[in-house]
Design a protein around this motif. Structure first.
Motif, PDB file in Angstrom:
ATOM      1  N   ALA A   1      17.828  25.781  16.157  1.00 15.95           N
ATOM      2  CA  ALA A   1      19.265  25.832  16.389  1.00 15.95           C
ATOM      3  C   ALA A   1      19.751  24.630  17.190  1.00 15.95           C
ATOM      4  O   ALA A   1      20.930  24.277  17.142  1.00 15.95           O
ATOM      5  CB  ALA A   1      19.641  27.117  17.117  1.00 15.95           C
ATOM      6  N   VAL A   2      18.841  23.992  17.929  1.00 16.01           N
ATOM      7  CA  VAL A   2      19.201  22.826  18.738  1.00 16.01           C
ATOM      8  C   VAL A   2      19.482  21.624  17.841  1.00 16.01           C
ATOM      9  O   VAL A   2      20.366  20.819  18.131  1.00 16.01           O
ATOM     10  CB  VAL A   2      18.091  22.515  19.767  1.00 16.01           C
ATOM     11  N   GLY A   3      18.744  21.471  16.765  1.00 11.76           N
ATOM     12  CA  GLY A   3      18.966  20.340  15.870  1.00 11.76           C
ATOM     13  C   GLY A   3      17.747  20.077  15.015  1.00 11.76           C
ATOM     14  O   GLY A   3      16.811  20.879  14.981  1.00 11.76           O
ATOM     15  N   ASN A   4      17.756  18.923  14.356  1.00 13.19           N
ATOM     16  CA  ASN A   4      16.609  18.572  13.519  1.00 13.19           C
ATOM     17  C   ASN A   4      15.421  18.157  14.396  1.00 13.19           C
ATOM     18  O   ASN A   4      15.516  18.169  15.622  1.00 13.19           O
ATOM     19  CB  ASN A   4      16.994  17.488  12.503  1.00 13.19           C
ATOM     20  N   ALA A   5      14.326  17.793  13.772  1.00 14.63           N
ATOM     21  CA  ALA A   5      13.088  17.508  14.507  1.00 14.63           C
ATOM     22  C   ALA A   5      13.254  16.376  15.507  1.00 14.63           C
ATOM     23  O   ALA A   5      12.705  16.423  16.616  1.00 14.63           O
ATOM     24  CB  ALA A   5      11.960  17.185  13.527  1.00 14.63           C
ATOM     25  N   VAL A   6      13.995  15.357  15.148  1.00 14.05           N
ATOM     26  CA  VAL A   6      14.197  14.221  16.048  1.00 14.05           C
ATOM     27  C   VAL A   6      14.926  14.670  17.314  1.00 14.05           C
ATOM     28  O   VAL A   6      14.533  14.334  18.437  1.00 14.05           O
ATOM     29  CB  VAL A   6      14.971  13.095  15.327  1.00 14.05           C
ATOM     30  N   VAL A   7      15.971  15.445  17.138  1.00 13.37           N
ATOM     31  CA  VAL A   7      16.761  15.926  18.275  1.00 13.37           C
ATOM     32  C   VAL A   7      15.941  16.878  19.129  1.00 13.37           C
ATOM     33  O   VAL A   7      15.940  16.780  20.361  1.00 13.37           O
ATOM     34  CB  VAL A   7      18.054  16.608  17.771  1.00 13.37           C
ATOM     35  N   ARG A   8      15.232  17.812  18.488  1.00 15.26           N
ATOM     36  CA  ARG A   8      14.413  18.771  19.251  1.00 15.26           C
ATOM     37  C   ARG A   8      13.355  18.065  20.071  1.00 15.26           C
ATOM     38  O   ARG A   8      13.126  18.407  21.238  1.00 15.26           O
ATOM     39  CB  ARG A   8      13.747  19.778  18.312  1.00 15.26           C
ATOM     40  N   ASN A   9      12.694  17.070  19.496  1.00 19.06           N
ATOM     41  CA  ASN A   9      11.659  16.350  20.239  1.00 19.06           C
ATOM     42  C   ASN A   9      12.242  15.556  21.393  1.00 19.06           C
ATOM     43  O   ASN A   9      11.636  15.473  22.460  1.00 19.06           O
ATOM     44  CB  ASN A   9      10.861  15.446  19.302  1.00 19.06           C
ATOM     45  N   ARG A  10      13.425  14.982  21.212  1.00 21.41           N
ATOM     46  CA  ARG A  10      14.067  14.257  22.310  1.00 21.41           C
ATOM     47  C   ARG A  10      14.389  15.215  23.455  1.00 21.41           C
ATOM     48  O   ARG A  10      14.134  14.914  24.623  1.00 21.41           O
ATOM     49  CB  ARG A  10      15.332  13.551  21.816  1.00 21.41           C
ATOM     50  N   VAL A  11      14.919  16.396  23.120  1.00 22.94           N
ATOM     51  CA  VAL A  11      15.236  17.392  24.147  1.00 22.94           C
ATOM     52  C   VAL A  11      13.957  17.841  24.844  1.00 22.94           C
ATOM     53  O   VAL A  11      13.917  17.959  26.073  1.00 22.94           O
ATOM     54  CB  VAL A  11      15.998  18.587  23.526  1.00 22.94           C
ATOM     55  N   LYS A  12      12.888  18.073  24.083  1.00 27.23           N
ATOM     56  CA  LYS A  12      11.612  18.496  24.697  1.00 27.23           C
ATOM     57  C   LYS A  12      11.064  17.433  25.643  1.00 27.23           C
ATOM     58  O   LYS A  12      10.590  17.760  26.736  1.00 27.23           O
ATOM     59  CB  LYS A  12      10.572  18.802  23.624  1.00 27.23           C
ATOM     60  N   ARG A  13      11.110  16.173  25.231  1.00 20.90           N
ATOM     61  CA  ARG A  13      10.612  15.095  26.105  1.00 20.90           C
ATOM     62  C   ARG A  13      11.393  15.044  27.402  1.00 20.90           C
ATOM     63  O   ARG A  13      10.814  14.905  28.491  1.00 20.90           O
ATOM     64  CB  ARG A  13      10.701  13.739  25.389  1.00 20.90           C
ATOM     65  N   ARG A  14      12.705  15.146  27.296  1.00 19.77           N
ATOM     66  CA  ARG A  14      13.541  15.107  28.501  1.00 19.77           C
ATOM     67  C   ARG A  14      13.250  16.290  29.410  1.00 19.77           C
ATOM     68  O   ARG A  14      13.092  16.133  30.624  1.00 19.77           O
ATOM     69  CB  ARG A  14      15.015  15.098  28.110  1.00 19.77           C
ATOM     70  N   LEU A  15      13.166  17.489  28.833  1.00 21.45           N
ATOM     71  CA  LEU A  15      12.908  18.678  29.645  1.00 21.45           C
ATOM     72  C   LEU A  15      11.521  18.646  30.271  1.00 21.45           C
ATOM     73  O   LEU A  15      11.340  19.073  31.412  1.00 21.45           O
ATOM     74  CB  LEU A  15      13.082  19.940  28.803  1.00 21.45           C
ATOM     75  N   ARG A  16      10.539  18.159  29.535  1.00 25.92           N
ATOM     76  CA  ARG A  16       9.177  18.060  30.075  1.00 25.92           C
ATOM     77  C   ARG A  16       9.158  17.155  31.300  1.00 25.92           C
ATOM     78  O   ARG A  16       8.548  17.465  32.320  1.00 25.92           O
ATOM     79  CB  ARG A  16       8.253  17.517  28.991  1.00 25.92           C
ATOM     80  N   HIS A  17       9.845  16.018  31.199  1.00 28.84           N
ATOM     81  CA  HIS A  17       9.888  15.083  32.325  1.00 28.84           C
ATOM     82  C   HIS A  17      10.636  15.681  33.510  1.00 28.84           C
ATOM     83  O   HIS A  17      10.206  15.544  34.664  1.00 28.84           O
ATOM     84  CB  HIS A  17      10.551  13.775  31.879  1.00 28.84           C
ATOM     85  N   LEU A  18      11.732  16.359  33.254  1.00 30.99           N
ATOM     86  CA  LEU A  18      12.499  16.989  34.331  1.00 30.99           C
ATOM     87  C   LEU A  18      11.721  18.132  34.982  1.00 30.99           C
ATOM     88  O   LEU A  18      11.753  18.302  36.199  1.00 30.99           O
ATOM     89  CB  LEU A  18      13.832  17.498  33.789  1.00 30.99           C
ATOM     90  N   ALA A  19      11.027  18.914  34.176  1.00 21.67           N
ATOM     91  CA  ALA A  19      10.254  20.038  34.711  1.00 21.67           C
ATOM     92  C   ALA A  19       9.115  19.551  35.595  1.00 21.67           C
ATOM     93  O   ALA A  19       8.772  20.196  36.584  1.00 21.67           O
ATOM     94  CB  ALA A  19       9.715  20.900  33.578  1.00 21.67           C
TER      95      ALA A  19
END
Length: 110
Positions: free
Chosen positions: A50-68
């Motif tokens: 629901a967040v977006g396509n694979a490119v968008v989801r991976n970008r969000v995951k990378r950002r969240l991983r770094h923030l976490a």
């Protein structure tokens, strides 16, 4: 990148966090379950299609991983943190995601 000791794996581990406290922001929902023992705090991410396509989801995951990674040291021992991205996370900037994660963590830790 989160170290292997701080990564949450397995469906049962993710489910255990839903029994804890929950706080929502515009882009994220943060679940925190406090555990007992001397295990390190663990973090898991949920970014659905629901967040977006694979490119968008991976970008969000990378950002969240770094923030976490920045917040894992402030979590109580044996805590289980699950961060679920909402569709609005796709258009959020890095500082917006960081502010939402910090706000959500403040709410569940209070």
């Amino acid at each position: 990148m989160l170290s292997p000791d701080h990564r949450l794996t397995g469906a049962d581990s993710f489910r255990s966090a839903t029994r804890g406290r929950r706080a929502g922001t515009r882009t994220l929902v943060v679940h925190l379950a406090l555990g007992e023992g001397h295990d390190p705090a663990r973090v898991g991410l949920v970014v659905s299609k629901a967040v977006g396509n694979a490119v968008v989801r991976n970008r969000v995951k990378r950002r969240l991983r770094h923030l976490a990674r920045e917040h894992v040291s402030s979590l109580p021992g044996a805590a289980v943190l699950v961060v679920r991205a909402l569709p609005a996370a796709a258009g959020a900037t890095y500082p917006e995601l960081g502010a939402d994660l910090a706000r959500g963590l403040d709410r569940v830790l209070a």
